[in-house]
Design a protein around this motif. Sequence first.
Motif, PDB file in Angstrom:
ATOM      1  N   ALA A  27       0.835  -1.203   0.000  1.00  0.00           N
ATOM      2  CA  ALA A  27       0.000   0.000   0.000  1.00  0.00           C
ATOM      3  C   ALA A  27       0.870   1.253   0.000  1.00  0.00           C
ATOM      4  O   ALA A  27       0.542   2.244  -0.672  1.00  0.00           O
ATOM      5  N   TRP A  28       1.966   1.229   0.747  1.00  0.00           N
ATOM      6  CA  TRP A  28       2.873   2.371   0.835  1.00  0.00           C
ATOM      7  C   TRP A  28       3.495   2.663  -0.533  1.00  0.00           C
ATOM      8  O   TRP A  28       3.515   3.802  -1.002  1.00  0.00           O
ATOM      9  N   LEU A  29       3.993   1.621  -1.225  1.00  0.00           N
ATOM     10  CA  LEU A  29       4.586   1.812  -2.544  1.00  0.00           C
ATOM     11  C   LEU A  29       3.539   2.226  -3.570  1.00  0.00           C
ATOM     12  O   LEU A  29       3.798   3.091  -4.419  1.00  0.00           O
ATOM     13  N   ASP A  30       2.342   1.661  -3.490  1.00  0.00           N
ATOM     14  CA  ASP A  30       1.247   2.048  -4.385  1.00  0.00           C
ATOM     15  C   ASP A  30       0.886   3.515  -4.183  1.00  0.00           C
ATOM     16  O   ASP A  30       0.710   4.263  -5.144  1.00  0.00           O
ATOM     17  N   GLU A  31       0.811   3.945  -2.944  1.00  0.00           N
ATOM     18  CA  GLU A  31       0.497   5.353  -2.645  1.00  0.00           C
ATOM     19  C   GLU A  31       1.574   6.281  -3.202  1.00  0.00           C
ATOM     20  O   GLU A  31       1.269   7.336  -3.771  1.00  0.00           O
ATOM     21  N   ALA A  32       2.840   5.904  -3.053  1.00  0.00           N
ATOM     22  CA  ALA A  32       3.929   6.727  -3.577  1.00  0.00           C
ATOM     23  C   ALA A  32       3.831   6.846  -5.100  1.00  0.00           C
ATOM     24  O   ALA A  32       3.992   7.941  -5.658  1.00  0.00           O
ATOM     25  N   MET A  33       3.547   5.728  -5.786  1.00  0.00           N
ATOM     26  CA  MET A  33       3.442   5.774  -7.247  1.00  0.00           C
ATOM     27  C   MET A  33       2.208   6.560  -7.687  1.00  0.00           C
ATOM     28  O   MET A  33       2.273   7.328  -8.654  1.00  0.00           O
ATOM     29  N   THR A  34       1.092   6.410  -6.968  1.00  0.00           N
ATOM     30  CA  THR A  34      -0.117   7.168  -7.289  1.00  0.00           C
ATOM     31  C   THR A  34       0.140   8.660  -7.161  1.00  0.00           C
ATOM     32  O   THR A  34      -0.279   9.452  -8.011  1.00  0.00           O
ATOM     33  N   LYS A  35       0.842   9.062  -6.108  1.00  0.00           N
ATOM     34  CA  LYS A  35       1.172  10.478  -5.924  1.00  0.00           C
ATOM     35  C   LYS A  35       2.116  10.974  -7.014  1.00  0.00           C
ATOM     36  O   LYS A  35       1.992  12.103  -7.487  1.00  0.00           O
ATOM     37  N   ALA A  36       3.074  10.139  -7.428  1.00  0.00           N
ATOM     38  CA  ALA A  36       3.985  10.520  -8.508  1.00  0.00           C
ATOM     39  C   ALA A  36       3.210  10.751  -9.803  1.00  0.00           C
ATOM     40  O   ALA A  36       3.472  11.716 -10.532  1.00  0.00           O
ATOM     41  N   VAL A  37       2.230   9.880 -10.092  1.00  0.00           N
ATOM     42  CA  VAL A  37       1.391  10.066 -11.281  1.00  0.00           C
ATOM     43  C   VAL A  37       0.603  11.366 -11.156  1.00  0.00           C
ATOM     44  O   VAL A  37       0.534  12.165 -12.095  1.00  0.00           O
ATOM     45  N   GLY A  38       0.010  11.595  -9.985  1.00  0.00           N
ATOM     46  CA  GLY A  38      -0.760  12.819  -9.767  1.00  0.00           C
ATOM     47  C   GLY A  38       0.076  14.071  -9.958  1.00  0.00           C
ATOM     48  O   GLY A  38      -0.371  15.035 -10.590  1.00  0.00           O
ATOM     49  N   LEU A  39       1.298  14.081  -9.443  1.00  0.00           N
ATOM     50  CA  LEU A  39       2.180  15.236  -9.623  1.00  0.00           C
ATOM     51  C   LEU A  39       2.543  15.424 -11.088  1.00  0.00           C
ATOM     52  O   LEU A  39       2.592  16.541 -11.592  1.00  0.00           O
ATOM     53  N   SER A  40       2.786  14.329 -11.779  1.00  0.00           N
ATOM     54  CA  SER A  40       3.100  14.395 -13.206  1.00  0.00           C
ATOM     55  C   SER A  40       1.930  14.973 -14.001  1.00  0.00           C
ATOM     56  O   SER A  40       2.115  15.814 -14.880  1.00  0.00           O
ATOM     57  N   LEU A  41       0.714  14.532 -13.676  1.00  0.00           N
ATOM     58  CA  LEU A  41      -0.473  15.036 -14.363  1.00  0.00           C
ATOM     59  C   LEU A  41      -0.711  16.506 -14.056  1.00  0.00           C
ATOM     60  O   LEU A  41      -1.102  17.273 -14.935  1.00  0.00           O
ATOM     61  N   HIS A  42      -0.484  16.892 -12.814  1.00  0.00           N
ATOM     62  CA  HIS A  42      -0.690  18.286 -12.402  1.00  0.00           C
ATOM     63  C   HIS A  42       0.244  19.224 -13.172  1.00  0.00           C
ATOM     64  O   HIS A  42      -0.126  20.347 -13.484  1.00  0.00           O
ATOM     65  N   GLN A  43       1.451  18.759 -13.471  1.00  0.00           N
ATOM     66  CA  GLN A  43       2.404  19.571 -14.226  1.00  0.00           C
ATOM     67  C   GLN A  43       1.966  19.743 -15.679  1.00  0.00           C
ATOM     68  O   GLN A  43       2.294  20.724 -16.320  1.00  0.00           O
ATOM     69  N   ARG A  44       1.207  18.766 -16.216  1.00  0.00           N
ATOM     70  CA  ARG A  44       0.774  18.813 -17.623  1.00  0.00           C
ATOM     71  C   ARG A  44      -0.582  19.479 -17.814  1.00  0.00           C
ATOM     72  O   ARG A  44      -0.854  20.025 -18.870  1.00  0.00           O
ATOM     73  N   SER A  45      -1.461  19.401 -16.806  1.00  0.00           N
ATOM     74  CA  SER A  45      -2.835  19.859 -16.989  1.00  0.00           C
ATOM     75  C   SER A  45      -3.427  20.272 -15.648  1.00  0.00           C
ATOM     76  O   SER A  45      -3.140  19.673 -14.625  1.00  0.00           O
ATOM     77  N   ALA A  46      -4.287  21.270 -15.686  1.00  0.00           N
ATOM     78  CA  ALA A  46      -4.970  21.723 -14.470  1.00  0.00           C
ATOM     79  C   ALA A  46      -6.247  20.919 -14.210  1.00  0.00           C
ATOM     80  O   ALA A  46      -6.884  21.089 -13.182  1.00  0.00           O
ATOM     81  N   ARG A  47      -6.617  20.024 -15.129  1.00  0.00           N
ATOM     82  CA  ARG A  47      -7.833  19.231 -14.970  1.00  0.00           C
ATOM     83  C   ARG A  47      -7.657  18.210 -13.854  1.00  0.00           C
ATOM     84  O   ARG A  47      -6.560  17.746 -13.569  1.00  0.00           O
ATOM     85  N   ASP A  48      -8.790  17.841 -13.241  1.00  0.00           N
ATOM     86  CA  ASP A  48      -8.779  16.799 -12.207  1.00  0.00           C
ATOM     87  C   ASP A  48      -8.790  15.423 -12.868  1.00  0.00           C
ATOM     88  O   ASP A  48      -9.482  15.204 -13.861  1.00  0.00           O
ATOM     89  N   HIS A  49      -8.023  14.497 -12.296  1.00  0.00           N
ATOM     90  CA  HIS A  49      -7.928  13.147 -12.815  1.00  0.00           C
ATOM     91  C   HIS A  49      -8.116  12.132 -11.691  1.00  0.00           C
ATOM     92  O   HIS A  49      -7.847  12.426 -10.538  1.00  0.00           O
ATOM     93  N   VAL A  50      -8.545  10.942 -12.070  1.00  0.00           N
ATOM     94  CA  VAL A  50      -8.596   9.807 -11.169  1.00  0.00           C
ATOM     95  C   VAL A  50      -7.510   8.840 -11.640  1.00  0.00           C
ATOM     96  O   VAL A  50      -7.416   8.541 -12.824  1.00  0.00           O
ATOM     97  N   VAL A  51      -6.685   8.365 -10.702  1.00  0.00           N
ATOM     98  CA  VAL A  51      -5.603   7.443 -11.016  1.00  0.00           C
ATOM     99  C   VAL A  51      -5.962   6.079 -10.423  1.00  0.00           C
ATOM    100  O   VAL A  51      -6.196   5.967  -9.227  1.00  0.00           O
ATOM    101  N   VAL A  52      -5.997   5.053 -11.280  1.00  0.00           N
ATOM    102  CA  VAL A  52      -6.408   3.713 -10.866  1.00  0.00           C
ATOM    103  C   VAL A  52      -5.286   2.727 -11.173  1.00  0.00           C
ATOM    104  O   VAL A  52      -4.782   2.694 -12.299  1.00  0.00           O
ATOM    105  N   ALA A  53      -4.897   1.929 -10.184  1.00  0.00           N
ATOM    106  CA  ALA A  53      -3.866   0.906 -10.400  1.00  0.00           C
ATOM    107  C   ALA A  53      -4.430  -0.198 -11.279  1.00  0.00           C
ATOM    108  O   ALA A  53      -5.514  -0.718 -11.030  1.00  0.00           O
ATOM    109  N   VAL A  54      -3.671  -0.562 -12.312  1.00  0.00           N
ATOM    110  CA  VAL A  54      -4.038  -1.650 -13.205  1.00  0.00           C
ATOM    111  C   VAL A  54      -3.220  -2.890 -12.871  1.00  0.00           C
ATOM    112  O   VAL A  54      -3.733  -4.008 -12.873  1.00  0.00           O
TER     113      VAL A  54
END
Length: 108
Positions: A27-54
């Motif tokens: 869960a800790w590693l998943d949370e870190a990767m989810t936050k990394a994706v969120g930060l990456s998306l925030h840098q590219r777009s101001a839109r809100d996104h949902v990040v889902v582990a596949v």
Amino acid sequence: MNTPMPGAHMITAPEAQTPLTRSAVMAWLDEAMTKAVGLSLHQRSARDHVVVAVDLHISFMRPVTAKSEATAKVVGGGKTMVFCEAQLLDQQGDVLAQALGTYRVQNQ
């Protein structure tokens, strides 16, 4: 001794007296990767996104019993699928666990 991944997002946990369970480490590693994706998306777009582990692949190297730090970064992908890697490091910089993850990005 390993060094944190360049450009990685970090999450630090308090000192643990007993080993964390594998599910807590996952869960800790998943949370870190989810936050990394969120930060990456925030840098590219101001839109809100949902990040889902596949998909998650996790390797456990050592018990996690001391103050540790999770680092994660986006290593590839496109508009809807993102690939990440994460490491959980002890205070000496040794890898306790590492993970590779695939995440789906959905517009909210």
